[in-house]
Design a protein around this motif. Structure first.
Motif, mmCIF file in Angstrom:
data_model
loop_
_atom_site.group_PDB
_atom_site.id
_atom_site.type_symbol
_atom_site.label_atom_id
_atom_site.label_comp_id
_atom_site.label_asym_id
_atom_site.label_seq_id
_atom_site.Cartn_x
_atom_site.Cartn_y
_atom_site.Cartn_z
ATOM 1 N N GLY A 1 39.491 40.129 41.951
ATOM 2 C CA GLY A 1 39.327 38.818 41.339
ATOM 3 C C GLY A 1 38.895 38.910 39.882
ATOM 4 O O GLY A 1 39.383 38.171 39.022
ATOM 5 N N GLU A 2 37.975 39.821 39.601
ATOM 6 C CA GLU A 2 37.523 40.005 38.222
ATOM 7 C C GLU A 2 38.666 40.510 37.344
ATOM 8 O O GLU A 2 38.831 40.077 36.202
ATOM 9 C CB GLU A 2 36.350 40.985 38.190
ATOM 10 N N LYS B 1 41.818 39.945 37.789
ATOM 11 C CA LYS B 1 42.751 38.843 37.558
ATOM 12 C C LYS B 1 42.287 38.006 36.353
ATOM 13 O O LYS B 1 43.092 37.647 35.485
ATOM 14 C CB LYS B 1 42.875 37.986 38.815
ATOM 15 N N LEU B 2 40.987 37.705 36.270
ATOM 16 C CA LEU B 2 40.475 36.948 35.125
ATOM 17 C C LEU B 2 40.660 37.727 33.825
ATOM 18 O O LEU B 2 41.003 37.154 32.780
ATOM 19 C CB LEU B 2 38.991 36.621 35.327
ATOM 20 N N ASP C 1 44.886 32.071 41.112
ATOM 21 C CA ASP C 1 43.670 31.756 41.868
ATOM 22 C C ASP C 1 43.524 32.552 43.154
ATOM 23 O O ASP C 1 42.454 32.558 43.768
ATOM 24 C CB ASP C 1 43.674 30.263 42.229
ATOM 25 N N LEU D 1 40.329 34.719 44.431
ATOM 26 C CA LEU D 1 39.150 34.523 43.591
ATOM 27 C C LEU D 1 38.009 33.944 44.414
ATOM 28 O O LEU D 1 38.206 33.025 45.213
ATOM 29 C CB LEU D 1 39.457 33.576 42.425
ATOM 30 N N ASN E 1 34.420 32.791 40.428
ATOM 31 C CA ASN E 1 35.564 33.157 39.592
ATOM 32 C C ASN E 1 36.613 32.048 39.544
ATOM 33 O O ASN E 1 37.346 31.921 38.555
ATOM 34 C CB ASN E 1 36.187 34.460 40.081
ATOM 35 N N LEU E 2 36.714 31.247 40.600
ATOM 36 C CA LEU E 2 37.633 30.101 40.571
ATOM 37 C C LEU E 2 37.193 29.112 39.501
ATOM 38 O O LEU E 2 38.017 28.573 38.750
ATOM 39 C CB LEU E 2 37.679 29.425 41.943
ATOM 40 N N ASN F 1 33.509 38.598 44.634
ATOM 41 C CA ASN F 1 34.548 39.616 44.502
ATOM 42 C C ASN F 1 33.903 40.976 44.242
ATOM 43 O O ASN F 1 32.976 41.107 43.445
ATOM 44 C CB ASN F 1 35.480 39.278 43.332
#
Length: 579
Positions: free
Chosen positions: A161-162, A164-165, A185, A188, A192-193, A364
């Motif tokens: 998730g991290e 992806k950001l 999304d 996440l 994070n969302l 995450n």
């Protein structure tokens, strides 16, 4: 920036678009929605590389339009030893280094003209992506995403998730004219969302975001592109307003279409009767009556109301309930640890009973997926199952449970299905088209792969399910169907999820990972934690009520109960105004 005019495209076994038209203009934040497998990701691929696709119609892309892209699959590549800052600023850092190198060459070169030209070209590229201020822009974006403390971490140390950001920030730093994000999304966590929402809303350029996430849809977009049944609708405005207008329009159109269908059916029955009589009794007047009735039928067909835009494909997920066991401990984890470079979980212990439905949550990177995999593999003395407990697993890493090189038919035969008819029937139950049977697993959308996994689970004899983000990539109706199936399942469930609604709708309690440990949390305390730390309580409760009413409208329309659909829609309208 982009104009699509009457574009049509087909796979060998599937038609995706039938003369669709829309535009994307500068600065618009567009949400691209539609059921799983309708062709959203493929259209994004066409935008990225139109020369590789044979389509009909016109696709005009501004020749100066630079397109950035974030895939739905967060694959950490060979850059995993870079720091977060180096990875995000890679392009700027390279150009900065190149400028310094050219300057050094100019100091000793006797032919400076080509070097000056090269320097100017490199400087223009550097300026185009905000090179002079790239460090401060990175810091600002990391702060927006609540990742400032990760600045000097290696990419390999990030959770999915991290990462992806970080991918999103990297693409934004390159200042594309249009940025395409395919389900950014997915996976996440709650924090994070919110970070992704903030990044989207802070972006000044145009966006095209493929998503099923209602939280993002309700908070981030000013234009909706809705792809369904090979057709596309575009709507300038909020998703909330679009969705409500769509429901109102659907009720009206479906009622008219239903009336036309009934009238055509009555006329067809009359024509059949007249034809039968004409063969039995020679009578010129009967022949004229028949011809007149056939012409009337042709006129009715020509003017019939087209069926409404949205076709509800709600799968019928039925998890096997035949292998129920008496109340007992289904799973026991005792003093179990999970570690990579560092310890993620330290001597954790918990039990799950044979009828418990449990959500496993945590930020995450805290080890949820690894713990679930350890439990499924059951190769540690610290993990044990009760007598007669049979497990089945749905993985967020699809290649763990699906063979990508298989066709769908081969996948089901390998699983134990005996005939193609049984496979096609199972696909139909799960709202998957028959033509999928000859397609490779690798060619399916994320939602279709998840639904294939669910179809296999439904055909298993498992009385304990291990589910890793089962609602990821699924459209709203599939999510609802899965929640109902889990609620009706009489076995045990351990589900990793960041989907607030799926957790509160079908879980008994939560196991939360914090500080390398795990503790049990009641649903009441889980709700309070979410309200206090992540999402506004009033919003979540309104959205849940809104979703329930929309589902009631959809199901009423499925039964052609138009009076009920209008009544429920009247209940829904005040909620829309509150939003």
């Amino acid at each position: 920036m982009i104009k699509v005019d009457k574009l049509s495209y087909s796979f060998p076994q599937k038609n995706l678009y039938n003369k669709i038209s829309f535009t994307i203009e500068e600065g618009q934040h567009c949400a691209f929605i539609g059921v799983s497998g309708s062709g959203k990701s493929t259209l994004a691929d066409i935008f990225m590389d139109p020369e590789s696709y044979m389509f009909d119609g016109k696709l005009d892309i501004d020749p100066h339009c630079r397109i950035g892209y974030v895939s739905q699959f967060a694959q950490i590549d060979s850059a995993d030893e870079m720091t977060v800052f180096q990875y995000i600023g890679d392009e700027c850092i390279k150009l900065q280094s190149e400028l310094s190198s050219i300057c050094s060459e100019m100091e000793t070169s006797s032919d400076i003209e080509p070097l000056l030209e090269k320097y100017q070209e490199t400087l223009d590229a550097f300026d185009a992506i905000g090179g002079d201020s790239f460090e401060s822009i990175i810091e600002k974006k990391l702060n927006t995403a609540n990742l400032t403390k990760h600045r000097n971490l290696k990419i390999s140390e990030l959770s999915g998730g991290e990462f992806k950001l970080v991918q999103v920030i990297k693409e934004m730093l390159n200042s594309p004219d249009l940025m395409i994000m395919d389900e950014p999304d997915v996976f996440l966590d709650f924090e994070n969302l919110n970070s992704l929402k903030n990044l989207i809303n802070s972006h000044k350029g145009a966006l095209l975001v493929i998503t099923h996430n209602r939280y993002l849809l309700n908070h981030c977009f000013n234009k909706i592109l809705h792809l369904e049944n090979m057709e596309l609708q575009e709507f300038d405005g909020r998703y909330i307003d679009y969705n409500f207008s769509l429901l109102e329009n659907k009720i009206e159109l479906q009622e008219l279409a239903h009336g036309d269908t009934e009238e055509l059916a009555r006329n067809e029955a009359l024509i059949d009767r007249l034809r039968t009589e004409a063969t039995e009794i020679i009578d010129a007047s009967r022949g004229r009556t028949l011809k007149a009735r056939v012409r009337l039928h042709e006129r009715l067909e020509a003017r019939r109301i087209k069926a409404p835009f949205v076709y509800i494909k709600q799968p019928n997920i039925r998890l096997n309930t035949d292998n129920k066991v008496e109340e007992t401990v289904a799973l026991k984890v005792e003093n179990h640890s999970v570690a990579f470079d560092e310890t993620l979980l330290d001597n954790i212990s918990f039990e799950i009973n044979s009828g418990d439905k449990v959500a496993l949550i945590g930020a995450n990177g805290t080890g949820k997926t690894t713990l679930l995999r350890d439990i499924f593999e059951n190769s540690c003395d610290s993990i044990s199952f009760g007598e007669n407990i049979e497990t089945a697993c749905l993985s967020q890493l699809k290649n763990e449970t699906l063979i990508e090189s298989n066709t769908v038919m081969e996948e089901f035969f390998d699983f134990g299905f005996k005939s193609s008819e049984d496979i096609i029937s199972c696909l139909s139950e799960h709202a998957l088209e028959e033509e999928l049977v000859s397609q490779k697993i690798s060619s399916l959308s994320g939602g279709e792969k998840n639904m294939i996994q669910l179809a296999k689970l439904s055909s298993s004899n498992a009385n304990m399910l291990l589910l890793d983000e089962p609602t990821s990539h699924l459209d709203t109706y599939s999510q609802i169907a899965l929640e109902e199936a889990i609620s009706n399942y009489n076995g045990a469930v351990l589900m990793v999820s960041h989907d607030f609604y799926s957790i509160i709708n079908c879980m008994d309690y939560v196991l939360i990972i914090e500080d390398k440990n795990i503790r049990k949390m009641s649903m009441r305390k889980f709700r309070k934690m979410i309200y206090d730390n992540h999402f506004d309580k009033n919003y979540l409760e309104l959205e849940q009520k809104k979703k329930e009413l929309e589902t009631r409208v959809a199901l009423a329309l499925k039964d052609n109960d138009f009076e009920l659909a209008r009544t429920v829609c009247e209940e829904l309208e005040p909620l829309i105004k509150i939003f």
